[in-house]
Design a protein around this motif. Structure first.
Motif, short mmCIF file in Angstrom:
data_model
loop_
_atom_site.label_atom_id
_atom_site.label_comp_id
_atom_site.label_asym_id
_atom_site.label_seq_id
_atom_site.Cartn_x
_atom_site.Cartn_y
_atom_site.Cartn_z
N GLY A 146 11.97 -15.16 -33.79
CA GLY A 146 13.23 -15.16 -33.03
C GLY A 146 13.48 -16.34 -32.13
O GLY A 146 14.79 -16.30 -31.36
N THR A 147 12.64 -17.37 -32.23
CA THR A 147 13.01 -18.39 -31.36
C THR A 147 13.72 -19.61 -32.20
O THR A 147 13.72 -20.68 -31.49
N GLU A 148 13.74 -19.62 -33.41
CA GLU A 148 14.21 -20.61 -34.31
C GLU A 148 15.87 -21.02 -33.91
O GLU A 148 16.53 -20.05 -33.63
N THR A 149 15.99 -22.23 -33.97
CA THR A 149 17.45 -22.68 -33.68
C THR A 149 18.23 -22.14 -34.99
O THR A 149 17.56 -21.98 -36.09
N ASP A 150 19.40 -22.05 -34.82
CA ASP A 150 20.42 -22.06 -35.95
C ASP A 150 20.27 -22.96 -37.01
O ASP A 150 20.14 -22.58 -38.17
N GLU A 151 20.23 -23.96 -36.48
CA GLU A 151 19.93 -25.14 -37.69
C GLU A 151 18.50 -25.05 -38.29
O GLU A 151 18.41 -25.18 -39.70
N VAL A 152 17.41 -24.58 -37.90
CA VAL A 152 16.14 -24.32 -38.54
C VAL A 152 16.41 -23.33 -39.45
O VAL A 152 15.98 -23.16 -40.56
N ILE A 153 16.99 -21.89 -39.12
CA ILE A 153 17.30 -20.75 -39.78
C ILE A 153 18.10 -21.37 -41.02
O ILE A 153 17.81 -20.80 -42.34
N ARG A 154 19.30 -21.80 -40.80
CA ARG A 154 20.14 -22.44 -42.07
C ARG A 154 19.48 -23.24 -43.15
O ARG A 154 19.16 -23.04 -44.21
N SER A 155 18.37 -24.01 -42.45
CA SER A 155 17.54 -25.13 -43.35
C SER A 155 16.72 -24.07 -44.13
O SER A 155 16.55 -24.33 -45.25
N ARG A 156 16.08 -23.16 -43.46
CA ARG A 156 15.09 -22.33 -44.20
C ARG A 156 15.70 -21.47 -45.21
O ARG A 156 15.34 -21.17 -46.32
N MET A 157 16.98 -21.30 -44.88
CA MET A 157 17.65 -20.36 -46.08
C MET A 157 18.07 -21.24 -47.13
O MET A 157 18.15 -20.76 -48.27
N SER A 158 18.55 -22.29 -46.87
CA SER A 158 19.13 -23.39 -47.82
C SER A 158 17.98 -23.58 -48.83
O SER A 158 17.96 -23.67 -50.08
N VAL A 159 16.69 -23.60 -48.36
CA VAL A 159 15.34 -23.82 -49.17
C VAL A 159 15.23 -22.63 -49.94
O VAL A 159 15.07 -22.59 -51.04
N ALA A 160 15.34 -21.44 -49.07
CA ALA A 160 15.02 -20.34 -50.03
C ALA A 160 15.98 -19.87 -51.18
O ALA A 160 15.61 -19.72 -52.31
N VAL A 161 17.16 -20.63 -50.96
CA VAL A 161 18.41 -20.10 -52.08
C VAL A 161 18.05 -21.10 -53.01
O VAL A 161 18.27 -20.74 -54.39
N ASP A 162 17.66 -22.50 -52.51
CA ASP A 162 17.31 -23.29 -54.08
C ASP A 162 16.11 -23.03 -54.68
O ASP A 162 16.23 -23.01 -55.86
N GLU A 163 15.11 -22.16 -53.97
CA GLU A 163 13.86 -21.72 -54.80
C GLU A 163 14.54 -20.47 -55.65
O GLU A 163 13.89 -20.42 -56.62
N ILE A 164 15.46 -19.75 -55.20
CA ILE A 164 15.76 -18.35 -55.69
C ILE A 164 16.37 -18.97 -57.18
O ILE A 164 16.34 -18.29 -58.28
N ARG A 165 17.12 -20.14 -57.01
CA ARG A 165 17.90 -20.58 -58.28
C ARG A 165 16.90 -20.90 -59.38
O ARG A 165 17.09 -20.79 -60.55
N LEU A 166 15.45 -21.17 -58.99
CA LEU A 166 14.45 -21.74 -60.12
C LEU A 166 14.19 -20.37 -60.92
O LEU A 166 13.23 -20.39 -61.63
N MET A 167 14.35 -19.15 -60.28
CA MET A 167 14.19 -18.02 -61.15
C MET A 167 14.66 -18.00 -62.54
O MET A 167 13.99 -17.48 -63.53
N GLU A 168 15.45 -19.02 -62.73
CA GLU A 168 15.85 -19.02 -64.39
C GLU A 168 14.84 -19.33 -65.17
O GLU A 168 14.77 -19.10 -66.38
N HIS A 169 13.62 -20.09 -64.56
CA HIS A 169 12.57 -20.50 -65.48
C HIS A 169 11.62 -19.43 -65.59
O HIS A 169 10.48 -19.68 -66.43
N TYR A 170 11.92 -18.34 -64.84
CA TYR A 170 11.01 -17.35 -65.08
C TYR A 170 11.11 -16.40 -66.20
O TYR A 170 12.42 -16.14 -66.77
N ASP A 171 10.29 -15.31 -66.47
CA ASP A 171 10.29 -14.09 -67.49
C ASP A 171 11.04 -13.08 -66.90
O ASP A 171 11.76 -12.36 -67.48
N TYR A 172 10.55 -12.61 -65.68
CA TYR A 172 11.15 -11.49 -65.05
C TYR A 172 11.48 -11.84 -63.78
O TYR A 172 10.92 -12.53 -62.98
N ALA A 173 12.06 -10.95 -63.23
CA ALA A 173 12.48 -10.80 -61.59
C ALA A 173 12.37 -9.29 -61.14
O ALA A 173 12.95 -8.42 -61.69
N ILE A 174 11.79 -9.27 -60.02
CA ILE A 174 11.33 -7.86 -59.31
C ILE A 174 12.05 -8.00 -57.97
O ILE A 174 11.67 -9.17 -57.15
#
Lengths: 212, 212
Positions: A146-174
């Protein structure tokens, strides 16, 4: 025909690679799976960091010198490796191979980039991508203190969204909405993979070959 | 971001085609599955034979005249059909399509040749092949009355072995050693198929597209 030759034996184990974006709860799901599926063997990592109090060789880690680890890399004996805070961490191929050959399933919990490296060296693995119930929920999990700045949160979400894109290479998603549901789906995937025709067909062909 | 748009909805249903050689116990497994998985919808066949006492249109069969059935064939509205004892029997495509579109899974129990015809018209189905625990056991099941001549038994076994060879065209194979185990494996396959990446990916892409 005798029952010994024409019944089907249990085949080689399956490697499950469980991955997903930071904050999705891979560790929690894996820990729960340890309880509900005690037969699944957990992949033991190799590391160059020193053992901590109570850590056991071959249980918590395979402890290696830097030279030993480098040799594992050079001889293609790690399915993936990375360096964190000056130490090597990696997945020894032999432990996985030996366990699969003994007919046991192995699970490897790993971050998204590591999983893709494993896929290059071990494409016959079953790659499962864990998704958050929603992006809102992922953000809640990422904002831990709860102490993260908006910028840190935005940056972490951006990384997470990029990671989610990589599900394309997987067999299953849960979707990890409830840990119990996610575990049950992993169990179903494992059971289904053991029923894949390609795993059964060679044995059945041998089986019916004995009749003709 | 709102929870309504970035959570994942349940997708289109899955068609499971359950097949296997004569005598393997397809009907028994299907009947048991009806109890343990009441959500799965059973494909209703069309037929030109007259309704028997108590049979209900759309529940037991879709009853058709010979002309109506011929029109279903001509307009590609049956996934497969065959003629037995002077009557047509077939699998109407529309019932399957409508049920899948409503998000419900459908199961079709059918002999081996019929299943392969369905695969040509409906390759996105999940094709499961039921195997006997052993060829000895299949022979026991084929020799039902104990009055068959050796020649009849050999001929039936030869047909069964030819049918088993066709498992090559299926996605999964399950050994019907215990009906409960076979049902549980079908349930696992269905759960796993719903987690296939290709089914989840388009929605997730839409989901993360809303953030950027």
């Amino acid at each position: 025909m005798t029952s010994n030759t024409n019944t089907l034996e249990r085949e080689r184990g399956i490697l499950i690679v469980l991955s997903g974006p930071s904050g999705v709860g891979k560790g929690t799901v894996c820990a729960a799976l340890r309880n509900c599926s005690p037969d699944i063997v957990y992949s033991v990592s190799a590391t160059t960091r020193a053992p901590r109090q109570g850590e056991v060789e071959g249980v918590n880690y395979f402890f290696k010198t830097r030279e030993q680890f480098q040799q594992l890399i050079d001889t293609d004996e790690v399915l993936e490796w990375a360096e964190y805070v000056g130490n090597y961490y990696g997945t020894p191929r032999r432990f996985v191979e030996d366990t699969l050959r003994a007919g046991q399933d192995v699970i490897l919990e790993i971050e998204v980039q590591g999983a893709l490296k494993v896929k290059q060296k071990f494409p016959e693995g079953v790659f499962i991508f864990l998704l958050p119930p929603s992006l809102d929920e992922l953000q809640n999990r990422i904002v831990t203190r709860g102490t993260e700045t908006d910028e840190v949160i935005r940056s972490r979400m951006s990384v997470a969204v990029d990671e989610i894109r990589l599900m394309e290479h997987y067999d299953y998603a849960i979707i990890n909405d409830r840990v119990e549901t996610a575990c049950s789906k992993i169990q179903s995937i494992l059971a289904a993979e053991h029923c894949k025709k390609d795993r059964m067909y060679p044995k059945v062909i041998q089986w019916i070959g004995e009749v003709n």
